[in-house]
Design a protein around this motif. Structure first.
Motif, PDB file in Angstrom:
ATOM      1  N   ALA A  20     -15.101 -21.768 -52.943  1.00  0.00           N
ATOM      2  CA  ALA A  20     -14.112 -20.412 -53.565  1.00  0.00           C
ATOM      3  C   ALA A  20     -13.185 -20.557 -52.394  1.00  0.00           C
ATOM      4  N   THR A  21     -12.742 -21.395 -51.123  1.00  0.00           N
ATOM      5  CA  THR A  21     -11.206 -21.618 -50.236  1.00  0.00           C
ATOM      6  C   THR A  21     -10.721 -22.586 -50.111  1.00  0.00           C
ATOM      7  N   ARG A  22     -11.882 -23.667 -50.426  1.00  0.00           N
ATOM      8  CA  ARG A  22     -11.872 -25.266 -49.587  1.00  0.00           C
ATOM      9  C   ARG A  22     -11.592 -25.396 -48.250  1.00  0.00           C
ATOM     10  N   ASN A  23     -11.932 -24.473 -47.726  1.00  0.00           N
ATOM     11  CA  ASN A  23     -11.463 -23.754 -45.917  1.00  0.00           C
ATOM     12  C   ASN A  23     -12.668 -24.315 -44.792  1.00  0.00           C
ATOM     13  N   ALA A  24     -14.240 -24.290 -46.168  1.00  0.00           N
ATOM     14  CA  ALA A  24     -15.042 -24.083 -45.007  1.00  0.00           C
ATOM     15  C   ALA A  24     -15.816 -24.839 -46.073  1.00  0.00           C
ATOM     16  N   TRP A  25     -16.721 -24.900 -44.548  1.00  0.00           N
ATOM     17  CA  TRP A  25     -18.110 -25.973 -44.704  1.00  0.00           C
ATOM     18  C   TRP A  25     -19.287 -25.166 -44.864  1.00  0.00           C
TER      19      TRP A  25
ATOM     20  N   THR B  36     -10.788 -24.919 -40.857  1.00  0.00           N
ATOM     21  CA  THR B  36      -9.508 -25.981 -41.469  1.00  0.00           C
ATOM     22  C   THR B  36      -9.194 -26.032 -40.543  1.00  0.00           C
ATOM     23  N   GLY B  37      -8.625 -27.543 -41.601  1.00  0.00           N
ATOM     24  CA  GLY B  37      -7.477 -28.544 -41.098  1.00  0.00           C
ATOM     25  C   GLY B  37      -8.341 -29.089 -40.470  1.00  0.00           C
ATOM     26  N   SER B  38      -9.763 -28.581 -40.453  1.00  0.00           N
ATOM     27  CA  SER B  38     -10.388 -29.660 -39.454  1.00  0.00           C
ATOM     28  C   SER B  38     -12.079 -30.121 -39.824  1.00  0.00           C
ATOM     29  N   GLU B  39     -12.784 -31.317 -40.207  1.00  0.00           N
ATOM     30  CA  GLU B  39     -14.199 -31.102 -40.603  1.00  0.00           C
ATOM     31  C   GLU B  39     -15.500 -31.144 -39.152  1.00  0.00           C
ATOM     32  N   GLY B  40     -14.368 -31.077 -38.424  1.00  0.00           N
ATOM     33  CA  GLY B  40     -15.379 -31.632 -37.344  1.00  0.00           C
ATOM     34  C   GLY B  40     -16.657 -31.101 -36.916  1.00  0.00           C
ATOM     35  N   SER B  41     -16.812 -29.621 -36.712  1.00  0.00           N
ATOM     36  CA  SER B  41     -17.687 -29.234 -36.568  1.00  0.00           C
ATOM     37  C   SER B  41     -18.604 -29.304 -37.489  1.00  0.00           C
ATOM     38  N   SER B  42     -18.404 -29.490 -39.217  1.00  0.00           N
ATOM     39  CA  SER B  42     -19.709 -29.261 -40.093  1.00  0.00           C
ATOM     40  C   SER B  42     -20.427 -31.046 -39.663  1.00  0.00           C
ATOM     41  N   ARG B  43     -19.459 -31.729 -39.788  1.00  0.00           N
ATOM     42  CA  ARG B  43     -19.631 -32.907 -39.297  1.00  0.00           C
ATOM     43  C   ARG B  43     -20.567 -33.045 -38.587  1.00  0.00           C
ATOM     44  N   ALA B  44     -20.181 -32.780 -37.150  1.00  0.00           N
ATOM     45  CA  ALA B  44     -21.151 -32.491 -36.342  1.00  0.00           C
ATOM     46  C   ALA B  44     -22.976 -32.266 -36.108  1.00  0.00           C
ATOM     47  N   ALA B  45     -22.535 -30.646 -36.962  1.00  0.00           N
ATOM     48  CA  ALA B  45     -23.761 -30.086 -37.289  1.00  0.00           C
ATOM     49  C   ALA B  45     -24.786 -31.379 -38.308  1.00  0.00           C
ATOM     50  N   GLU B  46     -24.169 -31.963 -38.920  1.00  0.00           N
ATOM     51  CA  GLU B  46     -24.865 -32.488 -39.814  1.00  0.00           C
ATOM     52  C   GLU B  46     -25.815 -33.230 -39.113  1.00  0.00           C
TER      53      GLU B  46
ATOM     54  N   GLY C 171     -32.217 -31.016 -28.651  1.00  0.00           N
ATOM     55  CA  GLY C 171     -31.236 -32.059 -27.045  1.00  0.00           C
ATOM     56  C   GLY C 171     -30.588 -31.174 -26.073  1.00  0.00           C
ATOM     57  N   ALA C 172     -29.689 -31.871 -25.420  1.00  0.00           N
ATOM     58  CA  ALA C 172     -28.817 -31.320 -24.659  1.00  0.00           C
ATOM     59  C   ALA C 172     -27.876 -31.178 -25.443  1.00  0.00           C
ATOM     60  N   SER C 173     -26.879 -30.846 -26.864  1.00  0.00           N
ATOM     61  CA  SER C 173     -26.421 -30.695 -27.865  1.00  0.00           C
ATOM     62  C   SER C 173     -26.595 -29.315 -28.600  1.00  0.00           C
ATOM     63  N   THR C 174     -25.062 -28.827 -28.805  1.00  0.00           N
ATOM     64  CA  THR C 174     -25.685 -27.036 -28.863  1.00  0.00           C
ATOM     65  C   THR C 174     -24.880 -26.899 -30.447  1.00  0.00           C
ATOM     66  N   ILE C 175     -25.100 -26.432 -31.363  1.00  0.00           N
ATOM     67  CA  ILE C 175     -23.921 -25.717 -32.616  1.00  0.00           C
ATOM     68  C   ILE C 175     -23.974 -24.605 -32.924  1.00  0.00           C
ATOM     69  N   ALA C 176     -22.892 -23.760 -33.207  1.00  0.00           N
ATOM     70  CA  ALA C 176     -22.205 -22.503 -33.263  1.00  0.00           C
ATOM     71  C   ALA C 176     -21.463 -22.469 -34.831  1.00  0.00           C
ATOM     72  N   PRO C 177     -22.821 -21.928 -35.567  1.00  0.00           N
ATOM     73  CA  PRO C 177     -21.881 -22.160 -36.340  1.00  0.00           C
ATOM     74  C   PRO C 177     -21.022 -20.537 -36.974  1.00  0.00           C
ATOM     75  N   THR C 178     -20.326 -21.070 -37.423  1.00  0.00           N
ATOM     76  CA  THR C 178     -19.274 -19.557 -37.706  1.00  0.00           C
ATOM     77  C   THR C 178     -20.515 -18.197 -38.270  1.00  0.00           C
ATOM     78  N   VAL C 179     -20.960 -18.206 -38.670  1.00  0.00           N
ATOM     79  CA  VAL C 179     -22.154 -17.101 -39.838  1.00  0.00           C
ATOM     80  C   VAL C 179     -22.993 -18.290 -40.449  1.00  0.00           C
ATOM     81  N   VAL C 180     -24.769 -17.545 -39.780  1.00  0.00           N
ATOM     82  CA  VAL C 180     -25.282 -17.797 -40.863  1.00  0.00           C
ATOM     83  C   VAL C 180     -25.879 -17.627 -42.023  1.00  0.00           C
ATOM     84  N   LEU C 181     -25.338 -18.616 -43.060  1.00  0.00           N
ATOM     85  CA  LEU C 181     -25.011 -17.903 -44.719  1.00  0.00           C
ATOM     86  C   LEU C 181     -25.843 -17.587 -44.997  1.00  0.00           C
ATOM     87  N   GLY C 182     -27.334 -17.694 -45.276  1.00  0.00           N
ATOM     88  CA  GLY C 182     -28.569 -17.520 -45.898  1.00  0.00           C
ATOM     89  C   GLY C 182     -29.702 -18.234 -44.387  1.00  0.00           C
TER      90      GLY C 182
END
Length: 121
Positions: free
Chosen positions: A106-111, A60-70, A8-19
């Motif tokens: 591994a780091t518990r700082n990424a989703w 890091t310090g926030s779960e915002g972008s991964s939660r928004a993507a979900e 729609g009008a929303s966009t997701i920009a992940p840090t990296v595509v893992l797979g």
């Protein structure tokens, strides 16, 4: 590499595509003929791509972008995948199966957000 998913009008920009995986199911039909060595075959085109996409978010310090993507991927709508480095993965798609969000071990700082997709025309 810049990968962007739009729904729609929303966009997701992940840090990296893992797979990224894709497959195309063949639709040819083989008809065995009694008493014949070779079957009759109905040739049909393969389906569009389907598979799994895993996105990494360094929240890091926030779960915002991964939660928004979900949340966005779980909503109703046709998505669009675009990549500046890998043009062959670009496609319109719908989410199929489940949308999974998990804390990276591994780091518990990424989703990691993983989901199944079906390409659409």
């Amino acid at each position: 590499m810049t990968d962007i998913i739009t729904v729609g009008a929303s966009t997701i920009a992940p840090t990296v595509v893992l797979g990224y995986s894709s497959e195309r199911a063949a639709q040819n039909i083989v008809h065995p003929i009694l008493g014949a060595e070779s079957p009759d075959v109905t040739l049909r085109p393969a389906l569009l791509r389907s598979g799994t996409l895993s996105l990494g978010f360094s929240d890091t310090g926030s779960e915002g972008s991964s939660r928004a993507a979900e949340t966005l991927l779980a909503a109703v709508g046709v998505g669009s995948l675009a990549s500046t480095d890998r043009a062959t993965v670009a496609m319109p798609f719908v989410v199929v199966g489940t949308v999974r969000r998990e804390l990276e071990d591994a780091t518990r700082n990424a989703w990691i957000v993983t989901f199944g997709y079906q390409e659409t025309a």
